[in-house]
Design an enzyme around this catalytic site. Structure first.
Site, PDB file in Angstrom:
ATOM      1  N   GLU A 163       0.744  -1.124   0.129  1.00 21.85           N
ATOM      2  CA  GLU A 163       0.115  -0.137  -0.001  1.00 21.85           C
ATOM      3  C   GLU A 163       0.762   1.213  -0.079  1.00 21.85           C
ATOM      4  O   GLU A 163       0.490   2.192   0.740  1.00 21.85           O
ATOM      5  CB  GLU A 163      -0.845   0.129   1.127  1.00 21.85           C
ATOM      6  CG  GLU A 163      -2.131  -1.029   1.153  1.00 21.85           C
ATOM      7  CD  GLU A 163      -3.183  -0.905   0.206  1.00 21.85           C
ATOM      8  OE1 GLU A 163      -3.094   0.084  -0.549  1.00 21.85           O
ATOM      9  OE2 GLU A 163      -4.201  -1.537   0.298  1.00 21.85           O
ATOM     10  N   GLY A 164       2.173   1.105  -0.595  1.00 21.57           N
ATOM     11  CA  GLY A 164       2.954   2.391  -0.637  1.00 21.57           C
ATOM     12  C   GLY A 164       4.223   2.111   0.277  1.00 21.57           C
ATOM     13  O   GLY A 164       3.597   2.010   1.552  1.00 21.57           O
TER      14      GLY A 164
END
Length: 827
Positions: free
Chosen positions: A501-502
């Site tokens: 998610e990053g």
């Protein structure tokens, strides 16, 4: 001297107005009146008239609105328009995607704590609690993490069947479409409990309830698509995945090389308008078993079959696994946490336009769709899994430290171990409060872009710290993998959460302050919006209002920072009780310091601040820790200010406020314009840095709390799977701790007999039997101690294996040789 006193009186009046954020008109009146009164009292008549003249020359032009706009604001508007860097389309979408909640108050320099404390107390509803007590508990009895991670590298079929049948994949799907329709808090609670059973299980359940087809269909799908897909997704009839990450673009959807070209193909004798897709994706969770693949790509229309635009932009589609040309690759193996994960590829894969999520109307809107939906993954899934793992560490490590003895003492009594236990307890309390706060924000209808990034980053980073401390306390017990080891897989899982998610480096350095500075600031976005207005009069009016509001805001924060720094934040109205009031006041001070330093950084560095990532990251840290501290205080209030939790609250708040000062100091020490840095230090730290890390004494109290059954430990262990069972070592640890504590009087009596020389045996079991015969222990007491010591021995034991059991690949020829050798030895 009289003239100097008059000037000082005027400055004090101005400072008071700035501190309380009085209007421009109120400030002007207060300034002029104070000058007159002070000049008359001190006898500085000549000086008074000179000072009044200067004040009138300043205040009158500012109060004459038309004159101010034409002569002051108009030139500044032109300069601002030239100096302000233009936002890219992707940056603008990111800014527009979220909403601002209480984090905006923290950026104001003067938080309205009533807004925080007035938020509803987040609670599970009856259905969610019943689900936790029913299906989730029942699922725990089916789960063996060792079987999942070592023997199968997958969830066993009964577990897959159970989670599908009980709609674990449908927590975010409304009941009207066959889902469970849980709140964000209910969703979070389930994931936290699952993460204490198995990281693989928690990840598997989290993904369909996070960014993916269900979430995207709910927001953007047609009613026909919702009615078709959502009921099937809810019961696992369809298994979803979402293919975003690629080998060269990572999670940066704006740079993906994957393409979809609009074209026509003949399908079953009918000319069909569709897309030719070419893509290469990896790290796609659930891809190996997915039946429905969400896909992000850049859409092009070179033949203008849809319109005049050739580069349509990032677009999302939904592809059945059976799509011709779609290739699901072999599995990845993520750090021995074997959730289903793998690549997805395709070259010249033709699909009709009906596969677009949201239809043609949403073509090119994929980046906005992703940004709007990513907040759920960041706000719920990852923080919840991290929080559950940390809660499990409290249960297991607290019990182990109290049960495991060395040098005649529980290792929990050693100060070095206490230090680790204090971090485990304090950081878990803070993370649990943060996770609950972001879930509550989602449930209030907010789209918490900035808080979700804060929650993702800090929950996963602190989970790494807690997992490391847990490993250290357990020592060899945690190093030797096997069915008895409940800590090792958690340690292995930590980097996965930090990466997805990053990556956390990107989240901290680019996202938190990058979005927060503009979205949360009360004037920057207004100034930027004013510049974009087309009507010249409206543009000047809006800019003038924002500009002078911003100037007053900056002066106020400078005065508030200096005043609260000089008084060590001991003044001013505040929320809270006698215990917590000082913490609210400290946060008032740091809020003003954040607003001031952010304004200075943006004003002095301008567009260059985007490339000063470490300064941006530290400012983001200040905002993050302010948000976490407010979450801790809200949690303390929501639980009715329990005295038992105060050591945890105090430790976590002292820890985060210390980090705030360290981050502010880092900004000042590394600010490139040194005279500005010196001024900032004088305003923010007029008496130097005052905050320290929690004391050893406080740490000892926290360590004692997590090693002792009681209400504080029980709250930390909320939503941990604690039912004792063959495969639930945390449940066994928790039950053993309670029994060990209950048997302490008996242990003291037995130890006294051993120490006095009354018992001559050297073997532990023999000593207990001797104590029984000597009347030191009754028959029942001796039996209880014997059974308890056996349970302790079983608990601290580690697993061992036949070498063949540990082989990753079973080679028939090698097994045959080993069997032959065994038979010869037996003969």
């Amino acid at each position: 001297m009289p003239a100097l006193l008059t000037v000082l009186a005027a400055l004090v009046a101005s400072g008071a107005c700035a501190y309380h954020r009085s209007s421009l008109r109120t400030w002007a009146v207060a300034l002029l009146v104070t000058t007159c009164v002070a000049g008359w009292l001190f006898g500085a008549h000549a000086g008074m008239w000179v000072l009044l003249l200067i004040e009138l020359l300043i205040t009158v032009p500012l109060l004459l609105v038309d004159f101010r706009r034409g002569r002051i604001s108009a030139p500044l508007l032109k300069a601002f328009a030239k100096a302000t860097p233009r936002l890219s389309a992707t940056e603008q979408v990111a800014l527009d995607a979220g909403t601002v909640g209480f984090e905006g108050e923290l950026f104001s320099g003067k938080p309205a704590w009533s807004k925080l404390l007035g938020q509803p107390r987040p609670l599970l509803n009856a259905e969610e609690q019943a689900f936790l007590d029913g299906p989730v508990e029942a699922l725990g009895k089916l789960v063996s993490d060792w079987e999942i991670t070592h023997q199968l590298a997958d969830l066993p079929p009964p577990v897959w069947d159970f989670i599908k049948r009980n709609r674990f994949f449908g927590m975010i799907i409304p009941k009207t479409y066959g889902g469970l329709g849980f709140s964000a808090l209910g969703h979070s609670a389930v994931l936290q409990k699952l993460s204490t059973m198995s990281p693989t299980l928690a990840s598997t359940v989290a993904v369909p309830n996070s960014l993916g087809p269900a979430e995207l269909l709910l927001h953007y799908g047609s009613e026909e698509d919702k009615s078709h897909y959502l009921p099937r997704l809810a019961v696992g009839e369809e298994i979803p995945c979402f293919a975003l990450t690629g080998p060269t673009a990572g999670s940066d959807a704006t740079s993906i090389p994957d393409t979809g070209v609009v074209c026509k193909r003949e399908i079953d004798g009918v000319e069909t308008l569709g897309l030719s897709l070419t893509f290469d994706k990896r790290y796609i969770t659930l891809a190996p078993i997915a039946t429905l693949i969400g896909l992000a790509f850049r859409m092009y229309d070179p033949e203008h079959l849809l319109g005049d635009k050739e580069d349509i932009g990032i677009t999302l589609a939904l592809l059945p696994r059976s799509t011709p040309g779609l290739e699901i690759g072999r599995r990845h193996f993520p750090l021995n946490i074997p959730f289903q994960n793998g690549p997805v590829r395709g070259k010249d894969v033709f699909v009709p336009l009906s596969t677009l999520i949201g239809g043609l109307a949403m073509a090119g809107q994929g980046w906005r769709m992703l940004v709007e939906c990513l907040s759920v993954g960041r706000a719920i899934s990852l923080p919840s899994n991290a929080t559950g793992a940390m809660r499990g560490a409290v249960v297991g490590t607290g019990a182990y430290a109290r049960v495991r003895r060395q040098f005649g003492l529980p290792i929990a009594k050693f100060e070095g171990v206490e230090e680790a236990l204090a971090r485990i307890g304090g950081l878990t309390y803070a993370t649990a409060a943060l996770s609950r706060a972001t879930a509550a924000a989602v449930d209030r209808g907010e789209r918490p872009a900035v808080p979700s990034a804060i929650a993702k980053y800090h929950a996963t980073e602190w989970a790494r710290v807690v997992a490391g401390d847990s490993m250290d306390v357990h020592g060899g017990k945690a190093v030797q993998l096997g069915p008895k080891n409940y800590a090792g897989r958690g340690w292995q899982a930590v980097p996965i959460a930090i990466t997805v998610e990053g990556a956390n480096i990107m989240t901290r350095n680019l996202m938190i302050f990058g979005q927060g500075a503009i979205r949360c600031h009360p004037y920057v976005l207004k100034e930027m919006a004013a510049v974009a207005l087309e009507d010249p009069k409206a543009r000047l009016r809006a800019f003038d209002d924002a500009l002078f509001g911003h100037i007053g805001f900056g002066i106020s924060n400078a005065v508030r920072s200096l005043t609260l720094g000089l008084t060590c934040a001991r003044i001013g109205a505040s929320a809270g009780d006698a215990f917590s009031r000082s913490y609210y006041r400290r946060l008032n001070r740091y809020s003003a310091a954040l607003a001031l330093s952010a304004d200075v950084a943006m004003g002095v560095l301008g567009g260059k601040l985007k490339f000063k990532e470490r300064i941006s990251a530290r400012l983001g840290d200040v905002l993050s820790y302010l948000y976490i501290a407010s979450s801790i205080l809200k949690r303390y209030e929501d639980t009715d200010r329990p005295a038992a939790d105060r050591p945890l609250v105090a430790w976590s708040l002292q820890y985060v406020t210390y980090q705030i000062e360290q981050a502010l100091d880092g900004v000042i020490r590394n600010f490139p314009v040194r005279p500005v840095a010196w001024t900032l230090r004088a305003l923010i730290f007029p008496l130097g840095q005052r905050q320290t890390l929690p004391s050893d004494q406080l740490g000892s109290k926290v360590a004692e709390l997590i090693c002792t059954p009681g209400e504080a430990r029980a709250r930390l262990a909320e939503w941990v799977y604690l039912t004792p069972g063959e495969h639930n070592n945390l449940g066994l640890a928790d039950a053993l701790l309670a029994d060990v504590m209950a048997a302490e009087p008996l242990e003291r009596k037995f130890a006294k007999a051993v120490k006095s020389g009354q018992l001559r045996s050297h073997d532990h079991a023999a000593q207990i039997d001797e104590a029984r015969q000597a009347g030191v222990l009754s028959e029942a007491e001796a039996g209880l101690l014997q059974a308890l010591h056996q349970r302790i021995a079983d608990f601290v034991a580690v697993d061992d294996f036949d070498p063949a059991e540990l082989a990753a690949v079973q080679h028939p020829e090698r097994l045959a040789i080993e069997d032959k050798d065994d038979n010869q030895q037996a003969a």
